[in-house]
Every structure is written in structure tokens, then in C-alpha cells.
Design a protein around this motif. Structure first.
Motif, mmCIF file in Angstrom:
data_model
loop_
_atom_site.group_PDB
_atom_site.id
_atom_site.type_symbol
_atom_site.label_atom_id
_atom_site.label_comp_id
_atom_site.label_asym_id
_atom_site.label_seq_id
_atom_site.Cartn_x
_atom_site.Cartn_y
_atom_site.Cartn_z
ATOM 1 N N ALA A 102 5.579 3.014 -8.665
ATOM 2 C CA ALA A 102 4.132 3.000 -8.472
ATOM 3 C C ALA A 102 4.308 2.480 -6.660
ATOM 4 O O ALA A 102 5.124 2.114 -6.428
ATOM 5 C CB ALA A 102 4.103 1.382 -9.360
ATOM 6 N N GLN A 103 3.101 2.669 -6.369
ATOM 7 C CA GLN A 103 2.840 2.520 -5.008
ATOM 8 C C GLN A 103 2.412 1.446 -4.731
ATOM 9 O O GLN A 103 1.213 0.834 -5.583
ATOM 10 C CB GLN A 103 1.634 3.725 -4.467
ATOM 11 N N ALA A 104 2.473 0.344 -2.928
ATOM 12 C CA ALA A 104 1.622 -0.519 -3.368
ATOM 13 C C ALA A 104 0.135 -0.283 -3.122
ATOM 14 O O ALA A 104 -0.279 0.705 -2.047
ATOM 15 C CB ALA A 104 2.429 -0.882 -1.826
ATOM 16 N N GLY A 115 10.150 -10.348 -8.682
ATOM 17 C CA GLY A 115 11.292 -10.364 -8.944
ATOM 18 C C GLY A 115 11.730 -10.855 -10.272
ATOM 19 O O GLY A 115 10.995 -10.564 -11.489
ATOM 20 N N SER A 116 13.067 -10.375 -10.300
ATOM 21 C CA SER A 116 13.560 -10.763 -11.704
ATOM 22 C C SER A 116 13.771 -11.670 -12.412
ATOM 23 O O SER A 116 13.331 -12.291 -13.847
ATOM 24 C CB SER A 116 15.445 -10.537 -11.975
ATOM 25 N N ALA A 117 13.371 -13.301 -11.679
ATOM 26 C CA ALA A 117 13.627 -14.415 -11.608
ATOM 27 C C ALA A 117 11.992 -15.248 -11.166
ATOM 28 O O ALA A 117 12.265 -16.797 -11.803
ATOM 29 C CB ALA A 117 14.906 -15.525 -12.180
ATOM 30 N N SER A 118 11.583 -14.632 -10.378
ATOM 31 C CA SER A 118 10.679 -14.633 -8.882
ATOM 32 C C SER A 118 9.708 -14.909 -8.570
ATOM 33 O O SER A 118 9.540 -13.461 -8.734
ATOM 34 C CB SER A 118 11.481 -16.055 -7.955
ATOM 35 N N TYR A 119 8.862 -14.745 -8.051
ATOM 36 C CA TYR A 119 7.935 -13.867 -7.302
ATOM 37 C C TYR A 119 8.179 -14.614 -5.956
ATOM 38 O O TYR A 119 7.819 -15.610 -5.089
ATOM 39 C CB TYR A 119 6.062 -14.054 -7.855
ATOM 40 N N VAL A 127 12.554 -9.279 -0.722
ATOM 41 C CA VAL A 127 11.803 -8.361 -1.611
ATOM 42 C C VAL A 127 11.678 -7.157 -0.739
ATOM 43 O O VAL A 127 11.532 -5.331 -0.730
ATOM 44 C CB VAL A 127 10.988 -8.217 -2.388
ATOM 45 N N ASP A 128 12.094 -6.900 0.960
ATOM 46 C CA ASP A 128 11.866 -5.864 1.519
ATOM 47 C C ASP A 128 12.938 -4.677 1.664
ATOM 48 O O ASP A 128 13.565 -5.262 0.865
ATOM 49 C CB ASP A 128 12.283 -6.613 3.025
ATOM 50 N N GLY A 129 12.097 -3.593 1.402
ATOM 51 C CA GLY A 129 12.871 -2.369 1.316
ATOM 52 C C GLY A 129 12.608 -2.319 -0.337
ATOM 53 O O GLY A 129 13.522 -0.889 -0.487
ATOM 54 N N ASP A 132 11.665 -0.697 -6.351
ATOM 55 C CA ASP A 132 10.856 -0.409 -7.589
ATOM 56 C C ASP A 132 10.396 -2.057 -7.317
ATOM 57 O O ASP A 132 10.120 -2.983 -8.146
ATOM 58 C CB ASP A 132 12.039 -1.024 -8.550
ATOM 59 N N THR A 133 8.848 -2.850 -6.569
ATOM 60 C CA THR A 133 8.845 -3.684 -6.838
ATOM 61 C C THR A 133 7.082 -3.880 -8.040
ATOM 62 O O THR A 133 6.140 -2.697 -8.093
ATOM 63 C CB THR A 133 7.937 -3.904 -5.235
ATOM 64 N N GLN A 134 6.628 -4.536 -8.008
ATOM 65 C CA GLN A 134 5.266 -4.973 -8.453
ATOM 66 C C GLN A 134 5.056 -6.046 -8.747
ATOM 67 O O GLN A 134 5.311 -7.040 -7.947
ATOM 68 C CB GLN A 134 5.852 -4.642 -10.492
#
Length: 162
Positions: A102-104, A115-119, A127-129, A132-134
Motif C-alpha cells: 500500500a502506498q502512503a 502497529g501490531s498492538a498499538s498505533y 514505525v520509521d522505515g 508494511d505500514t497501514q
């Protein structure tokens, strides 16, 4: 490219297969000459020098030639695997392996990164770099039962943890 540059002088690696066969043949010849010399004498004590010298020399030449054949086959297999791997990389899409991700979004205001358990905020160092970010709204993140990040604190006011 000129023909002089295309023609390479024979190197040890390129002669590996032919040289290996020649060494094996010389080894077999040394063993045969040793046996022939031993067969020409009637005394057992006189036969041992022929058998030992012909056998040891012949056996060492055979082992060396076989080793060269194995190394040559290994190099050819490795080159073949590397060519196939290059074809696979080209078929996948080149150097950017994550082509289907997915594109940003261009405007990140009001969005958080799941993230897996937090945002997190989009500029959070956790989450820098990551590729697989959503991106979600904070409401969608809370609906997925994700907790706000403790480092970047995406919503410092009225944070509800689950």
C-alpha cells in the motif's frame, strides 16, 4: 567490442574439466605402470617399490583430478543458480521488492499508523522505515483495539487504553 577483447586467454578455471580428465588419465597410467613393473619381477621384495610408487602417485593424481572436476561442477552450478536468481528478481519487479504494498497517502493529517498492538503518529521512530505500514484514522485504530503508542503519544488528550 573488438574481437581481441572477446577472446580470453585460457585460465586455470576454464581448463578445469580438461585438466581434470588429463590428471585422472595420468593417474590411471601410473597405477598401470606400477602393476606392470611389479608383474615383471619374481621377487616379492622387488615388487613393493613399483606398487608403492605407482600406486601412491597414481592415486594422488586421480584424487586431484576428481577434486578439480567437483570444483568445476560446483562453479557451473553456482553460476547457473545466480542466473536463475537474476531472472526471478527481474520477473518480480527489480530492486524494489515490495511493489505490491500500500502506498502512503500524500496528506497524513489526522491519520495514524497501525502497529501490531498499538498505533503511532506517522513520524514515530518505532514505525520509521517500515514498509508494511497501514494508515488508519484514530477511530479505526481504536475499533481494532489498538492502544496508543507510549513513545509518540498520538492522542495525549482523552486517551482510552484497552
Amino acid at each position: 567490442m573488438s574481437p581481441e577483447l572477446r577472446r580470453r586467454p585460457p585460465t586455470f578455471a576454464r581448463l578445469g574439466g580438461g585438466l581434470a580428465l588429463i590428471l585422472i588419465a595420468l593417474g590411471l597410467l601410473a597405477v598401470a605402470l606400477g602393476w606392470n613393473g611389479a608383474a615383471g619381477t619374481a621377487l616379492t621384495a622387488a615388487q613393493f617399490p613399483y606398487l608403492l610408487s605407482g600406486g601412491i602417485l597414481g592415486l594422488s593424481l586421480i584424487v586431484l583430478g576428481s577434486s578439480l572436476m567437483i570444483v568445476k561442477a560446483h562453479r557451473e552450478d553456482r553460476a547457473r543458480i545466480e542466473r536463475k536468481l537474476d531472472e526471478v528478481i527481474d520477473a518480480i519487479g527489480g530492486a524494489g521488492f515490495g511493489g505490491g504494498g500500500a502506498q502512503a497517502p500524500t496528506d497524513l493529517t489526522g491519520l495514524v499508523v497501525a502497529g501490531s498492538a498499538s498505533y503511532h503518529t506517522p513520524d514515530c521512530r518505532l514505525v520509521d522505515g517500515r514498509e508494511d505500514t497501514q494508515y488508519l484514522t484514530p477511530e479505526e485504530a481504536r475499533a481494532r483495539f489498538l492502544a496508543p503508542c507510549r513513545v509518540c503519544q498520538p492522542e495525549p488528550s482523552n486517551v482510552t487504553t484497552y
